[in-house]
Motif scaffolding. Structure first.
Motif, PDB file in Angstrom:
ATOM      1  N   ILE A  85      87.391  14.285  60.531  1.00 36.08           N
ATOM      2  CA  ILE A  85      88.220  15.278  59.839  1.00 36.08           C
ATOM      3  C   ILE A  85      87.760  15.303  58.382  1.00 36.08           C
ATOM      4  CG2 ILE A  85      90.542  15.918  59.087  1.00 36.08           C
ATOM      5  CD1 ILE A  85      90.248  16.303  62.029  1.00 36.08           C
ATOM      6  N   GLU A  86      87.120  16.391  57.990  1.00 36.11           N
ATOM      7  CA  GLU A  86      86.582  16.488  56.640  1.00 36.11           C
ATOM      8  C   GLU A  86      87.709  16.583  55.609  1.00 36.11           C
ATOM      9  OE1 GLU A  86      83.079  16.408  55.858  1.00 36.11           O
ATOM     10  OE2 GLU A  86      83.161  15.601  57.893  1.00 36.11           O
ATOM     11  N   ALA A  87      87.365  16.347  54.339  1.00 36.20           N
ATOM     12  CA  ALA A  87      88.352  16.257  53.258  1.00 36.20           C
ATOM     13  C   ALA A  87      89.251  17.486  53.209  1.00 36.20           C
ATOM     14  CB  ALA A  87      87.640  16.068  51.925  1.00 36.20           C
ATOM     15  N   TYR A  88      90.553  17.259  53.003  1.00 36.98           N
ATOM     16  CA  TYR A  88      91.533  18.343  52.926  1.00 36.98           C
ATOM     17  C   TYR A  88      92.513  18.085  51.794  1.00 36.98           C
ATOM     18  CZ  TYR A  88      94.005  14.991  56.016  1.00 36.98           C
ATOM     19  OH  TYR A  88      94.554  13.872  56.587  1.00 36.98           O
ATOM     20  N   ASP A  89      93.317  19.107  51.489  1.00 36.97           N
ATOM     21  CA  ASP A  89      94.205  19.097  50.323  1.00 36.97           C
ATOM     22  C   ASP A  89      95.495  18.341  50.624  1.00 36.97           C
ATOM     23  OD1 ASP A  89      95.617  19.590  48.025  1.00 36.97           O
ATOM     24  OD2 ASP A  89      95.766  21.763  48.300  1.00 36.97           O
ATOM     25  N   LEU A  90      95.649  17.169  50.022  1.00 37.67           N
ATOM     26  CA  LEU A  90      96.833  16.360  50.262  1.00 37.67           C
ATOM     27  C   LEU A  90      98.066  16.884  49.527  1.00 37.67           C
ATOM     28  CD1 LEU A  90      95.462  12.695  50.200  1.00 37.67           C
ATOM     29  CD2 LEU A  90      95.849  14.189  52.155  1.00 37.67           C
ATOM     30  N   LYS A  91      97.890  17.861  48.649  1.00 38.44           N
ATOM     31  CA  LYS A  91      99.033  18.431  47.934  1.00 38.44           C
ATOM     32  C   LYS A  91      99.773  19.477  48.770  1.00 38.44           C
ATOM     33  CE  LYS A  91      96.916  17.697  43.395  1.00 38.44           C
ATOM     34  NZ  LYS A  91      96.398  18.369  42.158  1.00 38.44           N
ATOM     35  N   ASN A  92      99.156  19.910  49.857  1.00 36.62           N
ATOM     36  CA  ASN A  92      99.743  20.918  50.730  1.00 36.62           C
ATOM     37  C   ASN A  92     100.491  20.197  51.860  1.00 36.62           C
ATOM     38  OD1 ASN A  92     100.224  22.912  52.699  1.00 36.62           O
ATOM     39  ND2 ASN A  92      98.431  24.088  52.075  1.00 36.62           N
ATOM     40  N   GLN A  93     101.809  20.054  51.712  1.00 37.77           N
ATOM     41  CA  GLN A  93     102.585  19.243  52.641  1.00 37.77           C
ATOM     42  C   GLN A  93     102.582  19.833  54.053  1.00 37.77           C
ATOM     43  OE1 GLN A  93     103.997  16.157  51.936  1.00 37.77           O
ATOM     44  NE2 GLN A  93     104.196  16.129  54.176  1.00 37.77           N
ATOM     45  N   ARG A  94     102.738  21.141  54.169  1.00 37.94           N
ATOM     46  CA  ARG A  94     102.742  21.756  55.494  1.00 37.94           C
ATOM     47  C   ARG A  94     101.417  21.521  56.198  1.00 37.94           C
ATOM     48  NH1 ARG A  94     101.277  26.346  58.092  1.00 37.94           N
ATOM     49  NH2 ARG A  94     102.662  27.069  59.775  1.00 37.94           N
ATOM     50  N   CYS A  95     100.335  21.667  55.462  1.00 37.23           N
ATOM     51  CA  CYS A  95      99.005  21.432  56.029  1.00 37.23           C
ATOM     52  C   CYS A  95      98.843  19.974  56.442  1.00 37.23           C
ATOM     53  CB  CYS A  95      97.937  21.822  54.999  1.00 37.23           C
ATOM     54  SG  CYS A  95      96.252  21.479  55.521  1.00 37.23           S
ATOM     55  N   LYS A  96      99.327  19.067  55.610  1.00 35.02           N
ATOM     56  CA  LYS A  96      99.266  17.642  55.950  1.00 35.02           C
ATOM     57  C   LYS A  96     100.004  17.351  57.247  1.00 35.02           C
ATOM     58  CE  LYS A  96     100.314  14.536  52.957  1.00 35.02           C
ATOM     59  NZ  LYS A  96     101.023  13.830  51.853  1.00 35.02           N
ATOM     60  N   ASP A  97     101.183  17.956  57.420  1.00 40.59           N
ATOM     61  CA  ASP A  97     101.983  17.718  58.620  1.00 40.59           C
ATOM     62  C   ASP A  97     101.257  18.217  59.873  1.00 40.59           C
ATOM     63  OD1 ASP A  97     103.931  16.629  57.024  1.00 40.59           O
ATOM     64  OD2 ASP A  97     105.200  18.427  57.007  1.00 40.59           O
ATOM     65  N   VAL A  98     100.671  19.406  59.786  1.00 36.02           N
ATOM     66  CA  VAL A  98      99.920  19.961  60.920  1.00 36.02           C
ATOM     67  C   VAL A  98      98.741  19.066  61.261  1.00 36.02           C
ATOM     68  CG1 VAL A  98      98.419  21.870  61.619  1.00 36.02           C
ATOM     69  CG2 VAL A  98     100.628  22.351  60.548  1.00 36.02           C
ATOM     70  N   THR A  99      98.022  18.644  60.237  1.00 40.15           N
ATOM     71  CA  THR A  99      96.844  17.797  60.440  1.00 40.15           C
ATOM     72  C   THR A  99      97.228  16.469  61.075  1.00 40.15           C
ATOM     73  OG1 THR A  99      95.830  18.810  58.483  1.00 40.15           O
ATOM     74  CG2 THR A  99      94.843  16.766  59.295  1.00 40.15           C
ATOM     75  N   LEU A 100      98.313  15.870  60.604  1.00 36.18           N
ATOM     76  CA  LEU A 100      98.755  14.590  61.148  1.00 36.18           C
ATOM     77  C   LEU A 100      99.180  14.722  62.610  1.00 36.18           C
ATOM     78  CD1 LEU A 100      99.308  11.600  60.688  1.00 36.18           C
ATOM     79  CD2 LEU A 100     101.578  12.219  59.820  1.00 36.18           C
ATOM     80  N   ARG A 101      99.863  15.799  62.963  1.00 34.94           N
ATOM     81  CA  ARG A 101     100.266  15.998  64.361  1.00 34.94           C
ATOM     82  C   ARG A 101      99.035  16.101  65.269  1.00 34.94           C
ATOM     83  NH1 ARG A 101     104.497  19.203  62.168  1.00 34.94           N
ATOM     84  NH2 ARG A 101     103.372  21.165  62.517  1.00 34.94           N
ATOM     85  N   PHE A 102      98.024  16.805  64.800  1.00 30.16           N
ATOM     86  CA  PHE A 102      96.782  16.926  65.568  1.00 30.16           C
ATOM     87  C   PHE A 102      96.121  15.559  65.749  1.00 30.16           C
ATOM     88  CE2 PHE A 102      92.162  17.278  65.655  1.00 30.16           C
ATOM     89  CZ  PHE A 102      91.951  18.190  66.684  1.00 30.16           C
ATOM     90  N   ILE A 103      96.000  14.808  64.679  1.00 30.13           N
ATOM     91  CA  ILE A 103      95.332  13.499  64.730  1.00 30.13           C
ATOM     92  C   ILE A 103      96.085  12.541  65.651  1.00 30.13           C
ATOM     93  CG2 ILE A 103      94.721  11.451  63.367  1.00 30.13           C
ATOM     94  CD1 ILE A 103      94.296  13.421  60.976  1.00 30.13           C
ATOM     95  N   ARG A 104      97.402  12.523  65.558  1.00 33.09           N
ATOM     96  CA  ARG A 104      98.202  11.620  66.394  1.00 33.09           C
ATOM     97  C   ARG A 104      98.076  11.988  67.868  1.00 33.09           C
ATOM     98  NH1 ARG A 104     104.143  11.499  64.748  1.00 33.09           N
ATOM     99  NH2 ARG A 104     104.144   9.610  66.036  1.00 33.09           N
ATOM    100  N   SER A 105      98.129  13.278  68.160  1.00 35.47           N
ATOM    101  CA  SER A 105      98.004  13.728  69.544  1.00 35.47           C
ATOM    102  C   SER A 105      96.627  13.399  70.095  1.00 35.47           C
ATOM    103  CB  SER A 105      98.261  15.231  69.622  1.00 35.47           C
ATOM    104  OG  SER A 105      98.018  15.717  70.917  1.00 35.47           O
ATOM    105  N   TRP A 106      95.597  13.649  69.308  1.00 36.43           N
ATOM    106  CA  TRP A 106      94.218  13.357  69.713  1.00 36.43           C
ATOM    107  C   TRP A 106      94.059  11.855  69.980  1.00 36.43           C
ATOM    108  CZ3 TRP A 106      90.019  10.445  68.390  1.00 36.43           C
ATOM    109  CH2 TRP A 106      88.768  10.871  68.852  1.00 36.43           C
ATOM    110  N   SER A 107      94.557  11.057  69.069  1.00 35.63           N
ATOM    111  CA  SER A 107      94.420   9.600  69.201  1.00 35.63           C
ATOM    112  C   SER A 107      95.145   9.080  70.434  1.00 35.63           C
ATOM    113  CB  SER A 107      94.959   8.901  67.939  1.00 35.63           C
ATOM    114  OG  SER A 107      94.252   9.306  66.794  1.00 35.63           O
ATOM    115  N   ARG A 108      96.340   9.587  70.666  1.00 33.78           N
ATOM    116  CA  ARG A 108      97.128   9.147  71.820  1.00 33.78           C
ATOM    117  C   ARG A 108      96.419   9.476  73.129  1.00 33.78           C
ATOM    118  NH1 ARG A 108     101.142  12.422  71.190  1.00 33.78           N
ATOM    119  NH2 ARG A 108     102.219  11.134  69.668  1.00 33.78           N
ATOM    120  N   GLU A 109      95.845  10.677  73.198  1.00 36.05           N
ATOM    121  CA  GLU A 109      95.210  11.103  74.448  1.00 36.05           C
ATOM    122  C   GLU A 109      93.898  10.352  74.695  1.00 36.05           C
ATOM    123  OE1 GLU A 109      95.405  13.764  77.880  1.00 36.05           O
ATOM    124  OE2 GLU A 109      96.809  12.843  76.455  1.00 36.05           O
ATOM    125  N   VAL A 110      93.094  10.160  73.674  1.00 34.52           N
ATOM    126  CA  VAL A 110      91.849   9.392  73.816  1.00 34.52           C
ATOM    127  C   VAL A 110      92.161   7.983  74.294  1.00 34.52           C
ATOM    128  CG1 VAL A 110      90.035   8.263  72.460  1.00 34.52           C
ATOM    129  CG2 VAL A 110      90.419  10.713  72.217  1.00 34.52           C
TER     130      VAL A 110
END
Length: 324
Positions: free
Chosen positions: A205-230
């Motif tokens: 996951i390339e560098a992204y804007d940590l000041k954008n809370q909504r974007c952070k939340d979406v990104t975290l949900r994706f990462i958690r789901s991906w990690s759980r399934e792998v």
């Protein structure tokens, strides 16, 4: 057979030292654990199972990965746990390249200190999607040439990714399902190449804007789901990102007690000495032992044995692929 009282006593005396020895040996064996809530750890599901994915073993067009991402089923079969088995670990210098070099180049580089290579084996967001050299035979050849492999998956990216060329791969409206789908693609491609369960798959996951809370939340949900399934299929969920961005985000999530985070962290911090510890955004008590990779230099051109490669340099203390 009838036991006398004295015979029973002798048998018990012989049994006690044997049990004690078994307990002592078990205590010496290393355990593999995944990051958990409240700063603690929880034991990872014991990986196992195999089975090649259907279809071509070689790397097909980018559209093949895109189509697979949009599919919701059927999922690959989950691995059956094999008690007592752990990952294959490597500690030493490594490289990663945009396009995997020929095995002959790896052999030519055997005089160097490098013995691990990061390979972008799957994902529709790769900068080098064609990967002309990759095949099951390439992975076997790298293994027999004495190299360890770090499989990297680069698919959907954060909606607020800083690299404008990656914005077309932004995570969509359902990050949970998309993370699940892309994890299945990663597992299917890994199996097709002969990358077995107990291997890590590193999500880039390339560098992204940590000041954008909504974007952070979406990104975290994706990462958690991906990690759980792998992890469900017996693979180890790894994560690559900038130390100032994705890695900082994962460390903050861990401190809040959020679960289903990646089990291994690969952080990019250039122009510093190679070390898996001392990174300001990554507490020394987190993701250890043997769960860190430091990318300490990038886009370096090196030549060894008459073969030039443009590489990123890494110091590795982490799991590597188990090649069939």
């Amino acid at each position: 057979m009838r036991w006398t009282k004295s015979a029973k006593s002798i048998a018990l005396l012989l049994l006690v030292p044997a049990v004690g020895l078994a307990v002592a040996l078990a205590a010496l064996l290393p355990s593999w654990r995944t990051p958990a809530a409240s700063g603690g750890d929880r034991t990872a599901a014991a990986p196992g199972g195999s089975g090649a994915a259907a279809g071509r073993a070689g790397d097909g067009p980018v559209a093949a990965d895109d189509a697979a991402v949009s599919r919701r089923g059927p999922a690959p079969r989950a691995a059956n746990p094999v008690p007592g088995e752990g990952p294959s670990l490597y500690k030493g210098f490594g490289i990663d390249t945009c396009e995997a070099p020929a095995v002959s180049s790896l052999r030519a580089w055997n005089s160097t200190r490098y013995r691990a290579i990061g390979v972008y084996f799957a994902g529709h967001g790769r900068a080098c999607p064609k990967q002309h050299n990759l095949s099951p035979q390439w992975f076997q050849g790298a293994k027999w040439a004495g190299w360890k492999v770090l499989p990297v998956y680069l698919g959907a990216q954060s909606p607020c990714v800083k690299n404008k060329h990656k914005r077309r791969y932004a995570i969509g409206s359902d990050p949970y399902q998309q993370g699940t789908n892309e994890a299945r693609v990663a597992v299917q491609r890994a199996r097709a190449y002969g990358i077995m369960p107990r291997s890590p798959i590193y999500l880039d996951i390339e560098a992204y804007d940590l000041k954008n809370q909504r974007c952070k939340d979406v990104t975290l949900r994706f990462i958690r789901s991906w990690s759980r399934e792998v992890r469900r299929f017996g693979y180890i969920a790894g994560f690559y990102s900038s130390a100032n961005s994705g890695v900082r985000h994962m460390a903050a999530a861990r401190a809040k007690g959020i679960t289903d985070l990646p089990s291994v962290i690969w952080f990019a911090r250039w122009h510093v000495a190679p070390s898996t510890y001392g990174e300001k955004w990554l507490p020394d008590t987190a993701w250890q032992p043997n769960r860190r990779i430091h990318q300490y230099a990038g886009h370096v051109l090196e030549e060894h044995g008459g073969r030039k490669l443009r590489i990123d340099r890494n110091w590795v203390d982490a799991p590597v692929a188990v090649i069939k």
